[in-house]
Design an enzyme around this catalytic site. Structure first.
Site, mmCIF file in Angstrom:
data_model
loop_
_atom_site.group_PDB
_atom_site.id
_atom_site.type_symbol
_atom_site.label_atom_id
_atom_site.label_comp_id
_atom_site.label_asym_id
_atom_site.label_seq_id
_atom_site.Cartn_x
_atom_site.Cartn_y
_atom_site.Cartn_z
ATOM 1 N N ASN A 65 42.709 68.554 40.199
ATOM 2 C CA ASN A 65 41.784 67.782 41.201
ATOM 3 C C ASN A 65 40.776 67.736 41.872
ATOM 4 O OD1 ASN A 65 41.658 65.276 41.799
ATOM 5 N ND2 ASN A 65 43.839 65.046 42.264
ATOM 6 N N TRP A 66 39.296 67.552 41.558
ATOM 7 C CA TRP A 66 39.261 67.397 42.364
ATOM 8 C C TRP A 66 38.697 66.247 43.484
ATOM 9 C CZ3 TRP A 66 33.704 70.701 39.433
ATOM 10 C CH2 TRP A 66 34.678 71.671 39.403
ATOM 11 N N LYS A 67 39.148 65.068 42.893
ATOM 12 C CA LYS A 67 39.096 64.029 44.130
ATOM 13 C C LYS A 67 37.544 63.715 43.886
ATOM 14 C CE LYS A 67 43.233 65.333 45.734
ATOM 15 N NZ LYS A 67 44.698 65.367 46.622
ATOM 16 N N HIS B 226 48.388 59.023 40.331
ATOM 17 C CA HIS B 226 47.904 59.702 41.603
ATOM 18 C C HIS B 226 48.642 58.950 42.592
ATOM 19 C CE1 HIS B 226 46.964 62.382 44.397
ATOM 20 N NE2 HIS B 226 47.072 63.086 43.976
ATOM 21 N N GLU C 116 47.152 58.818 45.583
ATOM 22 C CA GLU C 116 46.008 58.672 46.535
ATOM 23 C C GLU C 116 45.815 57.069 45.761
ATOM 24 O OE1 GLU C 116 43.768 61.717 46.466
ATOM 25 O OE2 GLU C 116 45.244 62.707 47.798
ATOM 26 N N GLU D 203 54.845 65.412 42.252
ATOM 27 C CA GLU D 203 53.795 65.657 43.617
ATOM 28 C C GLU D 203 54.705 64.835 45.201
ATOM 29 O OE1 GLU D 203 49.572 66.655 42.698
ATOM 30 O OE2 GLU D 203 49.878 64.319 42.795
ATOM 31 N N GLY E 33 47.854 67.862 50.659
ATOM 32 C CA GLY E 33 46.859 67.605 51.406
ATOM 33 C C GLY E 33 47.077 67.679 52.905
ATOM 34 N N SER F 227 49.604 70.665 48.227
ATOM 35 C CA SER F 227 49.011 72.089 48.911
ATOM 36 C C SER F 227 49.099 73.379 48.303
ATOM 37 C CB SER F 227 50.138 71.947 50.260
ATOM 38 O OG SER F 227 49.650 70.753 50.709
ATOM 39 N N GLY G 42 44.741 70.017 44.460
ATOM 40 C CA GLY G 42 43.420 69.116 44.459
ATOM 41 C C GLY G 42 42.954 70.439 45.788
ATOM 42 N N GLY G 43 42.843 70.448 47.125
ATOM 43 C CA GLY G 43 42.669 71.149 48.083
ATOM 44 C C GLY G 43 41.512 73.013 47.152
#
Ligand code: PGA
Length: 259
Positions: free
Chosen positions: A11-13, A97, A99, A173, A179, A219, A240-241
């Site tokens: 997930n590149w956000k 998600h 966010e 999640e 993150g 993470s 993600g990151g």
């Protein structure tokens, strides 16, 4: 009974515009395995560039989008629909998600409506669920997961689709792990995954639950991936990151192959 396919989804956000997406593919060297579904979820504006680069290099990565509106088309400035995502070549849509829930106020009811729209477009929803630190500390883990999963699986029409074999992916999640560099312990992840699979089975059927991948997210990185991915009940990861860098993303895909 079949077991779920393994999956690594990145997930590149709100990262990587079209140029960065093309550069990512140029540098990507994925370990080849037909047993693992590798998925990237770029920002919609980078979707076409990413798709073209992957095709040009013949990299076996499937694509999804991070967000859709539940209507098919209309006066909804800034939004894209599931039908448009399908037309652009998406197979997956991230729904619920944390966010979107916490920064944009998406409710369980909206998550359900989006899942219905995703099925209508013949795409596969990746439904994200997870508790906040406060909810975990207050002992409400199972209650929260039950509410979020139930919001999606309680409509009969959705149960029927899933039982008939239309794909769904669940991502556990924990919000406090996203993150932050903190991860759930393999035991905590297994506990949550087992709970989700049991509830999924109760809402649908043992067969449907057995073929539904339940991913862990929060993470995940190349160092912790192998341990998390070998936890019982964990079928893959939503990253993600660490999915932004082609080398670390490939190392995570390699870790699921080894686990
Ligand atoms: P993270 O994000 O890997 O950067 O924690 C995971 C996610 O939000 O899906």
């Amino acid at each position: 009974m079949s077991s779920p396919r393994r999956m690594i989804a990145g997930n590149w956000k709100m990262n990587h515009g079209p140029d960065a997406a093309r550069a990512f593919v140029r540098a990507l060297e994925l370990p080849v395995s037909e047993d693992i579904d590798v998925v990237l979820l770029p920002p919609s504006i980078s979707f076409a560039a990413l798709r073209a680069s992957l095709e040009e290099k013949a990299v076996p990565v499937q694509l999804g989008v991070q967000h859709v509106h539940h209507e098919k088309a209309g006066a909804f400035t800034g939004e894209v629909s599931a039908a448009m995502a399908a037309e652009a070549g998406a197979r997956y849509v991230l729904v619920g998600h944390s966010e979107r829930r916490h920064l944009f106020g998406e409710t369980d009811a909206q998550v359900r409506t989006k899942v219905e729209a995703v099925f209508e477009a013949e795409l596969v929803p990746i439904v994200c669920v997870g508790e906040t630190l406060g909810e975990r500390r207050a002992g409400h883990l199972e209650e929260v997961l039950d509410r979020q999963l139930g919001a999606v699986l309680s409509p009969l029409a959705i149960q029927e689709r899933v039982e008939k074999g239309e794909g769904m992916v669940v991502a556990y999640e924990p919000v406090w792990a996203i993150g932050t560099g903190e991860t759930a312990s393999p035991e905590d992840a297994s506990h949550a995954h087992r709970f989700l699979r049991r509830r999924f089975e109760e809402w649908t059927s043992p067969e449907a639950a057995a073929r539904t991948p339940i991913l862990y997210g929060g993470s995940v990185n190349p160092e912790n991936a192998a341990e998390l991915l070998s936890s019982p009940g964990v079928d893959g990861a939503l990253v993600g990151g660490a999915s932004l860098d082609p080398t670390s993303f490939s190392r995570i895909v390699a870790a699921v192959g080894r686990s």
